[in-house]
Write a protein that holds these residues in place. Sequence first.
Motif, short mmCIF file in Angstrom:
data_model
loop_
_atom_site.label_atom_id
_atom_site.label_comp_id
_atom_site.label_asym_id
_atom_site.label_seq_id
_atom_site.Cartn_x
_atom_site.Cartn_y
_atom_site.Cartn_z
N HIS A 183 14.48 12.43 0.39
CA HIS A 183 14.48 12.02 -1.02
C HIS A 183 13.61 10.78 -1.22
CE1 HIS A 183 17.72 14.83 -1.86
NE2 HIS A 183 18.37 14.35 -0.82
N THR A 184 12.49 10.74 -0.50
CA THR A 184 11.60 9.58 -0.59
C THR A 184 10.45 9.86 -1.55
OG1 THR A 184 12.09 8.92 1.69
CG2 THR A 184 10.07 8.05 0.71
N ASP A 185 10.21 8.91 -2.45
CA ASP A 185 9.09 9.00 -3.39
C ASP A 185 8.09 7.90 -3.07
OD1 ASP A 185 10.08 11.15 -4.78
OD2 ASP A 185 11.02 9.94 -6.35
N LEU A 186 6.81 8.23 -3.19
CA LEU A 186 5.72 7.27 -3.02
C LEU A 186 5.21 6.86 -4.40
CD1 LEU A 186 3.44 5.84 -1.34
CD2 LEU A 186 2.16 7.98 -1.54
N PRO A 195 14.01 0.45 -3.61
CA PRO A 195 13.06 0.52 -2.49
C PRO A 195 13.69 1.12 -1.24
CG PRO A 195 12.87 -1.58 -3.62
CD PRO A 195 14.06 -0.90 -4.20
N ALA A 196 12.95 2.00 -0.57
CA ALA A 196 13.44 2.63 0.65
C ALA A 196 13.31 1.67 1.83
CB ALA A 196 12.67 3.91 0.92
N VAL A 229 0.83 -1.21 0.00
CA VAL A 229 0.00 0.00 0.00
C VAL A 229 0.86 1.26 0.00
CG1 VAL A 229 -1.76 1.28 1.28
CG2 VAL A 229 -1.84 -1.23 1.19
N PHE A 230 1.93 1.23 0.78
CA PHE A 230 2.82 2.38 0.95
C PHE A 230 4.16 2.04 0.31
CE2 PHE A 230 5.63 5.09 3.71
CZ PHE A 230 5.08 6.32 3.39
N ARG A 231 4.15 2.03 -1.04
CA ARG A 231 5.37 1.68 -1.79
C ARG A 231 6.26 2.91 -1.89
NH1 ARG A 231 3.90 -0.15 -7.47
NH2 ARG A 231 6.17 -0.31 -7.61
N ARG A 253 9.90 -1.66 10.31
CA ARG A 253 11.06 -2.35 10.87
C ARG A 253 11.99 -1.34 11.56
NH1 ARG A 253 12.89 -4.46 6.49
NH2 ARG A 253 11.67 -6.37 6.64
N THR A 254 12.14 -0.15 10.97
CA THR A 254 13.02 0.86 11.56
C THR A 254 12.49 1.35 12.90
OG1 THR A 254 13.63 1.59 9.33
CG2 THR A 254 14.15 3.07 11.13
#
Length: 280
Positions: free
Chosen positions: A100-103, A80-81, A69-71, A86-87
């Motif tokens: 620098h994260t893209d959805l 993939p980020a 859902v949250f790619r 998990r973090t």
Amino acid sequence: ANARKYEQVVQTEAALALERERLAVTLHTIADAVIATDTKGRVILLNTGAEELTGWSQKEAAGAPLERVFRIIDEEAGAPAEDPVRTVLASGGTVPLSSHTDLVTRQGAIRSIGASAAPIRDQRGEILGVVLVFRDIGEDVKAKAEQRFLLEASSLLASSLEYERTLAQVAQIAVPTLGRICLIDVVTEPGRVRRVGAASADPMPAEVLDAMRRDPSSDSPVGLVLKSGTTLSMEDDGSAWRALAGGIEVDLARVLGPARYTIIPLSGRGQTLGAITLAA
């Protein structure tokens, strides 16, 4: 005793159901996009903002793995980020996602986002899941990038009287901020056009680079824009690039993919002095 224990279980489940309902109501009133998961990374809840940004509805996403859902991808690495659930579970605290994260939406669109993830804890401090809060910052990023381009271009144009070399440099800094390809043409004399700048954000085969650097003809799309003084936009149907490249048969689609070309006249002193072509 069993009856009393059963009653307590029922009361507990009712209380949890009420808390979930209150949480859902609260999250749906938040302007930012919010997704809640359990400790296994399964989606529990999406608010309205998250539905709009991801393209998933609450009903469709419930119980699905978060990564479906949250790619998210790292814009710089193109991979993939890191999994935010998990973090958070590893750190036990709030974790901001990279700037620098893209959805990647369900429909395949890519959006630049700002996001953070935090643990959901019960009254005893035990982690029950993770909540992600994010928003679309694409327009902010685009506006800042365009502002940087204008500042750099203005500085270049003011630094030299050698306009052809300067415009060639402007084409270089226009990618990838304004497009994947940038072409700049100037009118040298009535009926004559010279291509002074050609730049690409992607590696190009030699034959494509040669085609990009060719002067356009008077009946090409660039020539039409120079005559009309108005902006022209074209979807690449296989002939757009050939027209821009002086009729040379080059399969740019395999290099660039589907593209939209925009040709903008460069005007001054009441006349059209040239044109800038952008492919995105």
